[in-house]
Scaffold this active site. Structure first.
Site, mmCIF file in Angstrom:
data_model
loop_
_atom_site.group_PDB
_atom_site.id
_atom_site.type_symbol
_atom_site.label_atom_id
_atom_site.label_comp_id
_atom_site.label_asym_id
_atom_site.label_seq_id
_atom_site.Cartn_x
_atom_site.Cartn_y
_atom_site.Cartn_z
ATOM 1 N N GLY A 1 -67.128 -35.040 -59.547
ATOM 2 C CA GLY A 1 -65.997 -34.475 -60.290
ATOM 3 C C GLY A 1 -64.756 -35.307 -60.037
ATOM 4 N N ARG A 2 -63.608 -34.656 -60.109
ATOM 5 C CA ARG A 2 -62.341 -35.382 -59.943
ATOM 6 C C ARG A 2 -62.257 -36.090 -58.594
ATOM 7 N NH1 ARG A 2 -60.745 -30.496 -62.565
ATOM 8 N NH2 ARG A 2 -61.140 -29.646 -60.511
ATOM 9 N N ILE A 3 -62.618 -35.374 -57.516
ATOM 10 C CA ILE A 3 -62.488 -35.974 -56.172
ATOM 11 C C ILE A 3 -63.553 -37.058 -55.974
ATOM 12 C CG2 ILE A 3 -62.473 -35.527 -53.680
ATOM 13 C CD1 ILE A 3 -61.471 -32.662 -54.350
ATOM 14 N N THR B 1 -66.005 -33.538 -46.928
ATOM 15 C CA THR B 1 -64.641 -33.009 -47.070
ATOM 16 C C THR B 1 -64.637 -31.890 -48.121
ATOM 17 O OG1 THR B 1 -64.188 -34.744 -48.699
ATOM 18 C CG2 THR B 1 -63.425 -35.154 -46.446
ATOM 19 N N SER B 2 -65.819 -31.336 -48.440
ATOM 20 C CA SER B 2 -65.853 -30.296 -49.487
ATOM 21 C C SER B 2 -65.837 -28.910 -48.848
ATOM 22 C CB SER B 2 -67.058 -30.491 -50.412
ATOM 23 O OG SER B 2 -68.272 -30.282 -49.724
ATOM 24 N N ARG B 3 -67.004 -28.350 -48.579
ATOM 25 C CA ARG B 3 -67.096 -27.104 -47.839
ATOM 26 C C ARG B 3 -68.245 -27.228 -46.850
ATOM 27 N NH1 ARG B 3 -62.756 -26.378 -49.448
ATOM 28 N NH2 ARG B 3 -61.861 -24.567 -50.534
ATOM 29 N N GLU C 1 -65.623 -21.900 -40.238
ATOM 30 C CA GLU C 1 -64.296 -22.314 -39.775
ATOM 31 C C GLU C 1 -63.499 -21.117 -39.271
ATOM 32 O OE1 GLU C 1 -62.446 -24.497 -42.943
ATOM 33 O OE2 GLU C 1 -64.110 -25.879 -43.070
ATOM 34 N N HIS D 1 -60.067 -29.355 -41.346
ATOM 35 C CA HIS D 1 -59.889 -29.039 -42.770
ATOM 36 C C HIS D 1 -58.503 -29.475 -43.270
ATOM 37 C CE1 HIS D 1 -61.528 -26.244 -46.132
ATOM 38 N NE2 HIS D 1 -60.777 -27.219 -46.641
ATOM 39 N N ILE D 2 -58.281 -30.788 -43.241
ATOM 40 C CA ILE D 2 -56.969 -31.334 -43.620
ATOM 41 C C ILE D 2 -57.064 -32.240 -44.851
ATOM 42 C CG2 ILE D 2 -55.854 -31.153 -41.352
ATOM 43 C CD1 ILE D 2 -56.606 -34.173 -40.936
ATOM 44 N N GLY D 3 -58.112 -32.068 -45.646
ATOM 45 C CA GLY D 3 -58.311 -32.936 -46.815
ATOM 46 C C GLY D 3 -57.088 -33.048 -47.705
HETATM 47 C C1 GLV Z 1 -59.201 -27.278 -49.847
HETATM 48 O O1 GLV Z 1 -60.184 -27.284 -49.174
HETATM 49 C C2 GLV Z 1 -59.186 -26.899 -51.217
HETATM 50 O O2 GLV Z 1 -60.200 -26.400 -51.714
HETATM 51 O O3 GLV Z 1 -58.145 -27.058 -51.864
#
Ligand code: GLV
Length: 331
Positions: free
Chosen positions: A153-155, A237-239, A268, A286-288
Site C-alpha cells: 500500500g502507501r507505506i 513496523t505494521s502491527r 504492546e 512503536h515509533i513509526g
Molecule cells: C501507527 O501505528 C498507526 O497506525 O498510525
C-alpha cells in the site's frame, strides 16, 4: 457538540477543535486508565483517540450519543468497525500523512539489524573495542540483495522508493488481483509480485506493511519462517500480531533467520523477555510515525475529518462511509 480527546494534540489541531466544539482532553501523554476513559466519554458526541484505546460494541451501546470516532493512527485494529457500523458511528483514521516517517523507520531498523548498529553501539560504550579488526561486527550488505515487501500500500510503496536508492531488488506480496497496480509497480520500481511463500523463500530482507485484520493475524508464522533463508532479516513496523511472535522468537533463537528489526509487538507494551535477551534484534517502542511533522499532520487530518463530518461533508478519511446516512440522521 462535545468531544473527548484521549491524548495530546498539536497546538494547531487542538485550536481548530476548540473553535468548533466543547473539548474535554486528557492532560497527559501517558496511556489513560480505562475507567477514566469510560467516565469521561459519557455524554460526548465524538471521541478522538489513539491506537491503545479499545473501541467496541459495549462502548457504543452504553453511549448512544456517540456519533464519531477519530482514530489518530492509520491502523484501526483497535476499533471494531462492524460494531461501529451497527451503531451507526462514523470512524476516521489518518492515512497518507505518515508514509514517509514509517518507511524511514523501517529502513532505519533494516540498516540497524543488517549492519548490527545497536550491537556495535553497545560494544563501544562497554569499552570492549580494542582496535580495528577485519572480522569485527560483519553484517549484511543491502546493495544487490532482494527485499520482500509484505503489503504494497502507501507505506509499502514509500519503502520501495527508498529500497531502489539502496540498490535493492524488490519483490512483494499482497492480497487482491490488480494487474494495473502491478504493472505500475513494475514500471516504477521493477518490482515483481510473488506469492507470500515465494517471497519468504527468495528474500534476503523482509519488511511488513499490511494492516492487521482477521485475515492477516499471524500471516507470518511457523510455516513462513521455515521457508526463509538463514541470513534473512525481518522488519516489522505494521502491527505486532501480523507475525506470530512465539514462532518469530523460535526462529531467532534457533538461527532459522538472522535478525529482526521490530517497532511493534503482539501485546504492546509487553515485549517478551526471550526477545529482549536476543542480541540479534533491534527493538523500538512503536515509533513509526513519531516525527514532529508527521504527528502534527496526523492530528490535523483527524480534526479536519471530524469538523467536516459534523459540518455535513463526508470526510475522505472515513473508514466506514457506508454509515454516512445514519450518521447524518443522528447529527
Ligand atoms: C501507527 O501505528 C498507526 O497506525 O498510525
Amino acid at each position: 457538540m462535545k468531544v473527548f480527546v484521549t491524548g495530546k494534540l498539536s497546538d494547531r489541531a487542538f485550536d481548530a477543535l476548540q473553535n468548533f466544539a466543547q473539548v474535554d482532553a486528557y492532560e497527559s501523554d501517558d496511556p489513560m486508565p480505562r475507567e477514566e476513559f469510560e467516565a469521561r466519554l459519557d455524554g460526548k458526541d465524538a471521541l478522538v483517540c489513539i491506537l491503545g484505546d479499545k473501541v467496541d460494541r459495549e462502548l457504543f451501546q452504553k453511549r448512544p450519543q456517540l456519533k464519531l470516532v477519530a482514530n489518530v493512527a492509520v491502523g484501526y485494529d483497535n476499533i471494531n468497525v462492524a460494531d461501529a457500523n451497527d451503531a451507526g458511528v462514523l470512524i476516521t483514521n489518518t492515512p497518507g500523512v505518515l508514509d514517509n516517517a514509517t518507511a524511514d523507520l523501517a529502513f532505519g531498523l533494516l540498516l540497524s539489524a543488517a549492519r548490527r548498529i545497536v550491537e556495535a553501539d553497545g560494544f563501544v560504550r562497554r569499552g570492549e573495542w580494542k582496535g580495528w579488526k577485519r572480522e569485527l561486527m560483519l553484517g549484511a550488505e543491502l546493495h544487490g540483495k532482494t527485499l520482500g515487501i509484505v503489503g504494497m500500500g502507501r507505506i509499502g510503496k514509500a519503502v520501495a522508493k527508498r529500497a531502489r536508492a539502496f540498490g535493492l531488488n524488490i519483490i512483494y506480496a499482497r492480497k487482491g488481483e490488480d494487474k494495473k497496480a502491478d504493472d505500475a509497480l513494475k514500471k516504477a520500481f521493477e518490482a515483481e509480485r510473488v506469492s507470500l511463500s515465494d517471497l519468504c523463500k527468495r528474500s534476503d530482507f523482509i519488511s511488513v506493511h499490511c494492516p492487521l485484520r482477521q485475515e492477516t493475524r499471524h500471516l507470518i508464522g511457523k510455516a513462513e519462517f521455515a521457508l526463509m533463508q538463514p541470513h534473512c532479516v525481518l522488519v516489522n513496523t505494521s502491527r505486532g500480531a501480523v507475525i506470530d511472535e512465539e514462532a518469530m522468537i523460535e526462529a531467532l533463537e534457533s538461527k532459522r533467520i538472522a535478525s529482526c528489526g521490530l517497532d511493534v509487538f503482539e501485546r504492546e507494551p509487553l515485549v517478551p523477555e526471550r526477545l529482549i535477551a536476543l542480541p540479534n534484534v533491534v527493538l523500538a517502542p512503536h515509533i513509526g510515525s513519531a516525527t514532529k511533522e508527521t504527528r502534527a499532520g496526523m492530528d490535523e487530518l483527524a480534526i479536519k475529518g471530524l469538523v467536516e463530518a459534523f459540518s455535513g461533508k463526508l470526510p475522505s478519511n472515513a473508514v466506514n462511509p457506508a454509515v454516512w446516512d445514519k450518521f447524518q440522521g443522528s447529527r
